[in-house]
Design an enzyme around this catalytic site. Structure first.
Site, mmCIF file in Angstrom:
data_model
loop_
_atom_site.group_PDB
_atom_site.id
_atom_site.type_symbol
_atom_site.label_atom_id
_atom_site.label_comp_id
_atom_site.label_asym_id
_atom_site.label_seq_id
_atom_site.Cartn_x
_atom_site.Cartn_y
_atom_site.Cartn_z
ATOM 1 N N GLN A 1 40.866 -2.062 58.800
ATOM 2 C CA GLN A 1 42.113 -1.398 58.405
ATOM 3 C C GLN A 1 42.966 -2.366 57.588
ATOM 4 O O GLN A 1 43.982 -1.986 57.041
ATOM 5 C CB GLN A 1 42.901 -0.970 59.652
ATOM 6 C CG GLN A 1 42.193 0.045 60.516
ATOM 7 C CD GLN A 1 42.896 0.208 61.855
ATOM 8 O OE1 GLN A 1 43.863 0.933 61.981
ATOM 9 N NE2 GLN A 1 42.404 -0.484 62.866
ATOM 10 N N HIS B 1 42.233 1.114 54.405
ATOM 11 C CA HIS B 1 43.623 1.269 53.956
ATOM 12 C C HIS B 1 43.921 0.551 52.641
ATOM 13 O O HIS B 1 45.081 0.314 52.329
ATOM 14 C CB HIS B 1 44.596 0.790 55.059
ATOM 15 C CG HIS B 1 44.549 1.656 56.291
ATOM 16 N ND1 HIS B 1 44.973 1.233 57.532
ATOM 17 C CD2 HIS B 1 44.127 2.933 56.465
ATOM 18 C CE1 HIS B 1 44.814 2.208 58.413
ATOM 19 N NE2 HIS B 1 44.295 3.247 57.791
HETATM 20 C C1 BJW Z 1 45.223 -9.380 68.599
HETATM 21 C C2 BJW Z 1 45.592 -10.669 68.402
HETATM 22 C C3 BJW Z 1 44.556 -11.589 68.377
HETATM 23 C C4 BJW Z 1 47.375 -9.570 68.365
HETATM 24 N N1 BJW Z 1 43.305 -11.182 68.547
HETATM 25 N N2 BJW Z 1 43.970 -8.993 68.758
HETATM 26 C C5 BJW Z 1 52.016 12.598 63.903
HETATM 27 C C6 BJW Z 1 53.103 12.654 63.062
HETATM 28 C C7 BJW Z 1 53.057 12.174 61.747
HETATM 29 C C8 BJW Z 1 51.915 11.632 61.239
HETATM 30 C C9 BJW Z 1 50.861 11.583 62.089
HETATM 31 C C10 BJW Z 1 50.875 12.061 63.387
HETATM 32 N N3 BJW Z 1 49.658 11.864 63.945
HETATM 33 C C11 BJW Z 1 48.884 11.273 63.041
HETATM 34 C C12 BJW Z 1 49.594 11.100 61.914
HETATM 35 C C13 BJW Z 1 49.126 10.510 60.689
HETATM 36 C C14 BJW Z 1 49.392 9.034 60.536
HETATM 37 C C15 BJW Z 1 49.381 8.302 61.874
HETATM 38 O O1 BJW Z 1 48.348 7.963 62.409
HETATM 39 N N4 BJW Z 1 50.552 8.020 62.434
HETATM 40 C C16 BJW Z 1 50.618 7.395 63.753
HETATM 41 C C17 BJW Z 1 51.476 6.144 63.675
HETATM 42 C C18 BJW Z 1 51.144 8.432 64.702
HETATM 43 N N5 BJW Z 1 48.319 8.581 59.708
HETATM 44 C C19 BJW Z 1 48.385 8.695 58.403
HETATM 45 O O2 BJW Z 1 49.378 9.101 57.838
HETATM 46 C C20 BJW Z 1 47.130 8.349 57.644
HETATM 47 N N6 BJW Z 1 46.796 9.392 56.762
HETATM 48 C C21 BJW Z 1 46.426 10.600 57.225
HETATM 49 O O3 BJW Z 1 46.247 10.815 58.408
HETATM 50 O O4 BJW Z 1 46.291 11.563 56.253
HETATM 51 C C22 BJW Z 1 46.218 12.929 56.696
HETATM 52 C C23 BJW Z 1 47.555 13.337 57.321
HETATM 53 C C24 BJW Z 1 48.727 13.138 56.636
HETATM 54 C C25 BJW Z 1 49.956 13.505 57.206
HETATM 55 C C26 BJW Z 1 50.022 14.050 58.491
HETATM 56 C C27 BJW Z 1 48.828 14.238 59.177
HETATM 57 C C28 BJW Z 1 47.593 13.888 58.583
HETATM 58 C C29 BJW Z 1 47.355 7.100 56.811
HETATM 59 C C30 BJW Z 1 47.587 5.885 57.661
HETATM 60 C C31 BJW Z 1 47.896 4.715 56.756
HETATM 61 C C32 BJW Z 1 48.261 3.475 57.544
HETATM 62 N N7 BJW Z 1 48.844 2.524 56.659
HETATM 63 C C33 BJW Z 1 49.230 1.240 57.174
HETATM 64 C C34 BJW Z 1 49.919 0.445 56.057
HETATM 65 C C35 BJW Z 1 48.874 -0.034 55.046
HETATM 66 C C36 BJW Z 1 49.504 -0.741 53.900
HETATM 67 C C37 BJW Z 1 50.212 -2.023 54.286
HETATM 68 O O5 BJW Z 1 49.720 -2.846 55.060
HETATM 69 O O6 BJW Z 1 51.287 -2.236 53.768
HETATM 70 O O7 BJW Z 1 48.081 0.539 57.668
HETATM 71 S S1 BJW Z 1 50.296 1.330 58.607
HETATM 72 C C38 BJW Z 1 49.599 -0.050 59.445
HETATM 73 O O8 BJW Z 1 48.965 0.403 60.668
HETATM 74 C C39 BJW Z 1 48.460 -0.559 58.529
HETATM 75 C C40 BJW Z 1 47.397 -0.855 59.526
HETATM 76 O O9 BJW Z 1 46.123 -0.887 58.911
HETATM 77 C C41 BJW Z 1 47.556 0.248 60.541
HETATM 78 C C42 BJW Z 1 46.960 -0.073 61.889
HETATM 79 O O10 BJW Z 1 47.596 -1.147 62.459
HETATM 80 P P1 BJW Z 1 46.759 -2.218 63.302
HETATM 81 O O11 BJW Z 1 45.799 -2.904 62.420
HETATM 82 O O12 BJW Z 1 46.196 -1.570 64.501
HETATM 83 O O13 BJW Z 1 47.887 -3.274 63.658
HETATM 84 P P2 BJW Z 1 48.935 -3.279 64.866
HETATM 85 O O14 BJW Z 1 49.996 -4.236 64.533
HETATM 86 O O15 BJW Z 1 49.338 -1.918 65.223
HETATM 87 O O16 BJW Z 1 48.080 -3.832 66.091
HETATM 88 C C43 BJW Z 1 47.618 -5.163 66.139
HETATM 89 C C44 BJW Z 1 46.847 -5.341 67.419
HETATM 90 O O17 BJW Z 1 46.315 -6.639 67.427
HETATM 91 C C45 BJW Z 1 47.699 -5.199 68.682
HETATM 92 O O18 BJW Z 1 47.060 -4.292 69.572
HETATM 93 C C46 BJW Z 1 47.721 -6.598 69.279
HETATM 94 O O19 BJW Z 1 47.696 -6.597 70.706
HETATM 95 C C47 BJW Z 1 46.441 -7.168 68.738
HETATM 96 N N8 BJW Z 1 46.428 -8.602 68.574
HETATM 97 N N9 BJW Z 1 47.004 -10.716 68.283
HETATM 98 C C48 BJW Z 1 43.081 -9.844 68.738
HETATM 99 N N10 BJW Z 1 44.845 -12.900 68.215
#
Ligand code: BJW
Length: 269
Positions: free
Chosen positions: A118, A136
């Site tokens: 991601q 992403h």
């Molecule tokens: C360690 C560690 C160590 C720490 N070792 N581990 C309800 C309402 C509205 C929208 C939605 C909804 N339900 C679903 C949606 C859609 C939405 C979504 O999922 N929202 C949720 C938040 C609810 N998704 C989307 O909009 C996606 N598109 C889509 O679904 O299209 C169709 C659709 C559209 C509209 C409505 C419905 C459907 C697109 C998602 C795009 C995500 N973009 C980002 C930004 C990218 C650009 C940028 O970086 O600037 O991507 S957001 C951000 O989150 C980024 C990441 O890739 C993504 C995931 O985050 P990640 O990698 O999991 O990081 P963290 O910080 O959350 O977690 C880190 C983890 O590491 C933690 O658990 C720590 O414990 C751990 N950690 N140290 C191992 N040393």
């Protein structure tokens, strides 16, 4: 589901027989034909790149909807680009960590190995991973909002904020997927196919809250794969994982890798 609190600080490591805890995971991995990994921001945390959520997370300082949506970008492209310029500066100054490096070696270790990330930071590639599926996008690419042409750009800092398309003068945006935007259809399709077809699926360093990426390990579990999670904190997929290691990936992956290689050597010899 086996939850294994492998806390790998030096004191705890001494107290625990980590080797024996790793045994069943190594057995599964050594029997696996196809291994798939999903990584998130946590894999780069030990390189010094902030994650999104959590105590030091990027969203603590900036609201996601202020910066990571197309609406926010159109409203204030300068603000959004300043945020990306700042993040590019941080990423450029950091190096891949031991977790990224182990993953590069696994491309050779397993007969079929697929890495889905991601992350947009490009650290897997900088560590040496050759085939990286980026769900992403990539922070080192720009996309013209009119022509959709994609170009690489590694300037740190950016020469112009907001940057504009050389050819048509329209605004360039980061080639990343913001909230409410669809992921690339073929990348998503391939990722779901890979998660359905693997024997083992890792979920590493992701909070597993952002869809559709968060569904990949669950999809793998439903298709019969063993799911292994590595994260210092529990996540929504922990309950569906066969093994959940409470550990930092940069500490845990080298230990798992060492044990895997020891057993492989033992088998051969
Ligand atoms: C360690 C560690 C160590 C720490 N070792 N581990 C309800 C309402 C509205 C929208 C939605 C909804 N339900 C679903 C949606 C859609 C939405 C979504 O999922 N929202 C949720 C938040 C609810 N998704 C989307 O909009 C996606 N598109 C889509 O679904 O299209 C169709 C659709 C559209 C509209 C409505 C419905 C459907 C697109 C998602 C795009 C995500 N973009 C980002 C930004 C990218 C650009 C940028 O970086 O600037 O991507 S957001 C951000 O989150 C980024 C990441 O890739 C993504 C995931 O985050 P990640 O990698 O999991 O990081 P963290 O910080 O959350 O977690 C880190 C983890 O590491 C933690 O658990 C720590 O414990 C751990 N950690 N140290 C191992 N040393």
């Amino acid at each position: 589901m086996t939850r294994i609190p492998v806390s790998l600080g030096p004191e705890v490591t001494r107290k625990m027989d980590v080797q024996s805890e790793l045994g069943p995971v190594c057995d599964i991995l050594l029997a696996a034909k196809s291994v798939c990994l999903l990584t998130g921001a946590g894999i780069s945390a030990e390189s010094g790149i902030p994650t999104f959520r959590g105590e030091e997370g990027l969203w603590k300082t900036y609201r996601a909807e202020q910066l990571a949506t197309f609406q926010a970008f159109i409203q204030d492209p300068r603000l959004v680009w300043e945020w990306y310029d700042w993040r590019r500066g941080i990423i450029a100054s950091k190096e891949p960590n031991a977790g990224h490096k182990v993953i590069t070696e696994w491309e050779e270790l397993f007969p079929y190995f697929n890495l889905i990330t991601q992350n947009i930071d490009g650290l897997h590639q900088r560590a040496g991973s050759k085939n990286v599926i980026e769900l992403h996008g990539n922070i080192w690419k720009h996309r013209c909002i009119d022509e959709n042409t994609i170009s690489e750009n590694h300037d740190v800092p950016l020469k112009e904020i907001p940057p504009r398309c050389d050819k048509c003068g329209a605004l360039l945006r980061p080639h990343v997927v913001w909230f409410g935007e669809s992921l690339d259809g073929s990348i998503l399709h391939k990722s779901f196919q890979l998660s359905s077809g693997c024997d083992v699926m890792f979920s590493i360093g992701t909070s597993a809250v952002v869809q559709p990426a968060a569904s990949l390990p669950l999809n793998a579990a439903e298709a019969g794969a063993k799911v292994i999670e590595i994260n210092p904190d529990p996540t929504p997929i922990t309950g569906s994982a066969d093994f959940s290691f409470r550990a930092k990936s940069g500490e845990f992956l080298p230990i798992l890798d060492k044990e895997l290689k020891r057993r492989t050597k033992q088998k051969k010899g």
